[in-house]
Write a protein that holds these residues in place. Structure first.
Motif, short mmCIF file in Angstrom:
data_model
loop_
_atom_site.label_atom_id
_atom_site.label_comp_id
_atom_site.label_asym_id
_atom_site.label_seq_id
_atom_site.Cartn_x
_atom_site.Cartn_y
_atom_site.Cartn_z
N GLY A 1 -12.38 1.20 -5.12
CA GLY A 1 -10.95 1.56 -5.22
C GLY A 1 -9.83 0.53 -5.18
N ASP A 2 -10.32 -0.76 -4.91
CA ASP A 2 -9.12 -1.75 -5.20
C ASP A 2 -9.03 -1.94 -6.49
N VAL A 3 -7.54 -1.95 -6.89
CA VAL A 3 -7.19 -2.11 -8.39
C VAL A 3 -7.04 -3.64 -8.51
N GLN A 4 -6.76 -4.58 -7.88
CA GLN A 4 -6.84 -5.85 -8.16
C GLN A 4 -8.01 -6.28 -8.97
N GLY A 5 -7.65 -6.74 -10.13
CA GLY A 5 -8.75 -7.29 -11.11
C GLY A 5 -9.61 -6.16 -11.69
N ILE A 6 -9.14 -4.84 -11.47
CA ILE A 6 -10.25 -4.00 -11.88
C ILE A 6 -10.56 -3.96 -13.21
N ARG B 1 8.95 17.05 -3.24
CA ARG B 1 8.53 17.27 -4.88
C ARG B 1 7.70 15.81 -5.03
N VAL B 2 7.27 15.16 -4.15
CA VAL B 2 6.62 14.07 -4.40
C VAL B 2 5.56 13.82 -3.54
N VAL B 3 4.44 13.45 -4.39
CA VAL B 3 3.04 13.10 -3.67
C VAL B 3 2.57 11.65 -3.99
N LEU B 4 2.28 11.11 -2.87
CA LEU B 4 1.75 9.74 -2.67
C LEU B 4 0.35 9.85 -2.49
N LYS B 5 -0.44 9.23 -3.65
CA LYS B 5 -1.78 9.46 -3.60
C LYS B 5 -2.53 8.10 -2.97
N GLY B 6 -1.58 7.01 -2.99
CA GLY B 6 -2.46 5.71 -2.59
C GLY B 6 -3.40 5.14 -3.66
N SER B 7 -4.18 4.45 -3.34
CA SER B 7 -5.17 3.82 -4.11
C SER B 7 -6.32 4.87 -4.55
N LEU B 8 -6.55 4.84 -5.71
CA LEU B 8 -7.77 5.84 -6.23
C LEU B 8 -8.75 5.07 -7.00
N THR B 9 -9.88 5.59 -6.95
CA THR B 9 -10.84 5.04 -8.08
C THR B 9 -10.59 5.26 -9.56
N LYS B 10 -11.24 4.74 -10.40
CA LYS B 10 -10.84 4.82 -11.79
C LYS B 10 -10.96 6.29 -12.25
N ALA B 11 -12.04 7.08 -11.67
CA ALA B 11 -12.38 8.37 -12.02
C ALA B 11 -11.20 9.08 -11.54
N GLU B 12 -10.81 8.92 -10.54
CA GLU B 12 -9.67 9.86 -9.96
C GLU B 12 -8.38 9.52 -10.67
N ILE B 13 -8.11 8.41 -11.09
CA ILE B 13 -6.93 8.05 -12.00
C ILE B 13 -7.21 8.90 -13.13
N ALA B 14 -8.19 8.88 -13.84
CA ALA B 14 -8.36 9.50 -15.11
C ALA B 14 -7.94 11.19 -14.80
N LYS B 15 -8.55 11.79 -13.47
CA LYS B 15 -8.29 13.14 -13.72
C LYS B 15 -6.81 13.12 -13.21
N GLU B 16 -5.95 12.54 -12.61
CA GLU B 16 -4.62 12.70 -12.47
C GLU B 16 -3.94 12.61 -13.80
N PHE C 1 6.69 14.67 -8.83
CA PHE C 1 6.34 13.22 -9.39
C PHE C 1 5.17 12.87 -8.22
N THR C 2 4.24 12.52 -8.93
CA THR C 2 3.03 11.82 -8.40
C THR C 2 2.84 10.21 -8.22
N ILE C 3 2.74 9.26 -7.31
CA ILE C 3 2.67 7.98 -7.50
C ILE C 3 1.28 7.71 -7.04
N VAL C 4 0.63 6.93 -8.04
CA VAL C 4 -0.74 6.37 -7.65
C VAL C 4 -0.52 4.87 -7.36
N GLY C 5 -1.08 4.46 -6.11
CA GLY C 5 -1.08 2.95 -5.90
C GLY C 5 -0.59 2.60 -4.74
N ASP C 6 -0.91 1.30 -4.34
CA ASP C 6 -0.62 1.00 -2.99
C ASP C 6 0.21 -0.59 -3.28
N GLY C 7 0.84 -1.00 -2.19
CA GLY C 7 1.51 -2.31 -2.36
C GLY C 7 2.54 -2.56 -1.47
N GLU C 8 3.28 -3.60 -1.84
CA GLU C 8 4.38 -3.83 -0.98
C GLU C 8 5.72 -2.95 -0.84
#
Length: 305
Positions: free
Chosen positions: A21-26, A259-274, A234-241
């Motif tokens: 689920g880490d996106v760094q260098g994914i 009206r805003v959803v914070l999903k945090g970090s997701l896997t590739k498959a979960e991102i594709a679904k979003e 509005f859905t925000i996927v990701g994490d960081g500063e």
């Protein structure tokens, strides 16, 4: 290549996911998937801080060897010594891969230098894929530019993820033996065109929540258009500063928060679904060497702003 013998590939990346689920260098994971039919791949990923020592993991695409110098954060004074250990241990581990046919570095100054040293020891070619964006982070530094030129001009080939990055490298006075634009790959089996075309009133942002990528700026823009578009989400996927500033901003504005959803970090498959559920994708990053999430959104047939 059919039934020909597979190439023994050693990949040395500057960035690589530290956990599921880490996106760094994914993006490296997509490279490994692309070459698995042609290569038997070992990945050597070295870090200063993490779970100390060498840890090996086998996946469907590669055998991953992670080495961390220290288990705790290092004082700035000790970092030069830590990087020296990084190179020494990387060289010691890397030279054990005696069956290697080619070394592929992702990044020039750290991974490229180690790959150059190992290529001389193992007597095999090495290539570099450069992802740096903007390249001015290298070219504006006297020492970084000169060291990058030294390593790139000794590589058997330099691959860039965009034509723009290629032109930046050449404009900096670096002239590799070969320089080829390859782009980043997209898993089109995962990021496939969405079949549901009904309007969902859903806006999507995916990316590390670093200031330059614009997650908070997107949120503030959404706040401005919300009065005239009260049914949109509005859905925000990701994490960081920017995650904490985003949460603080939402906590002070209950109507916006609803009206805003914070999903945090997701896997590739979960991102594709979003992406397959959204109406459009927004990504106002100030600079990208390629912008993989844009290509993934387009692959899903998602309009991009």
């Amino acid at each position: 290549m059919g039934e020909e013998k597979k190439i023994n590939l050693l990949v040395i990346p500057d960035l690589f996911p530290k956990f599921e689920g880490d996106v760094q260098g994914i993006f490296i994971l997509d490279y490994l998937t692309c070459v698995k039919d042609y290569c038997t791949t070992n990945v050597l990923f070295l870090r200063l801080v993490g779970k100390k020592g060498l840890h090996t993991q086998t996946t469907d695409d590669a055998t991953i060897h992670r080495y961390c110098v220290s288990s705790s954060k290092l004082p700035a004074l000790l970092k030069p010594f830590a990087y020296l250990i990084w190179f020494i241990k990387g060289y010691q581990i890397g030279k054990q891969f005696k069956d290697t046919d080619i070394i592929h570095a992702h990044g020039t100054i750290l991974s490229g230098t180690l790959s150059y040293l190992l290529s001389k020891k193992l007597k095999v070619p090495f290539i570099i894929t450069e992802h740096q964006g903007p390249f001015s982070m290298t070219s504006d530094s006297f020492w970084k530019l000169r060291w990058t030129r030294f390593i790139m001009q000794r590589a058997n080939a330099v691959l860039t993820v965009s034509h723009h990055l290629k032109e930046e490298i050449l404009a900096a006075g670096i002239h590799p033996k070969k320089i080829i634009v390859t782009h980043n790959p997209v898993d089109t089996h995962l990021f496939e065109v969405k079949t549901k075309t009904a309007i969902t009133n859903s806006i999507l942002f995916v990316g590390r929540l670093d200031e330059f990528k614009g997650g908070l700026r997107c949120l503030k823009a959404f706040e401005q258009v919300l009065p005239n578009n009260p049914l949109h989400n509005f859905t925000i996927v990701g994490d960081g500063e920017e995650m904490q500033p985003i949460k603080s901003y939402l906590n002070s504005k209950p109507a916006l928060k609803a009206r805003v959803v914070l999903k945090g970090s997701l896997t590739k498959a979960e991102i594709a679904k979003e992406m397959q559920q959204a109406d459009f994708f927004i990504f106002p990053s100030r600079h990208e060497s390629f912008g993989l999430v844009i290509a993934e959104a387009i692959s899903c047939g998602l309009p991009v702003i």
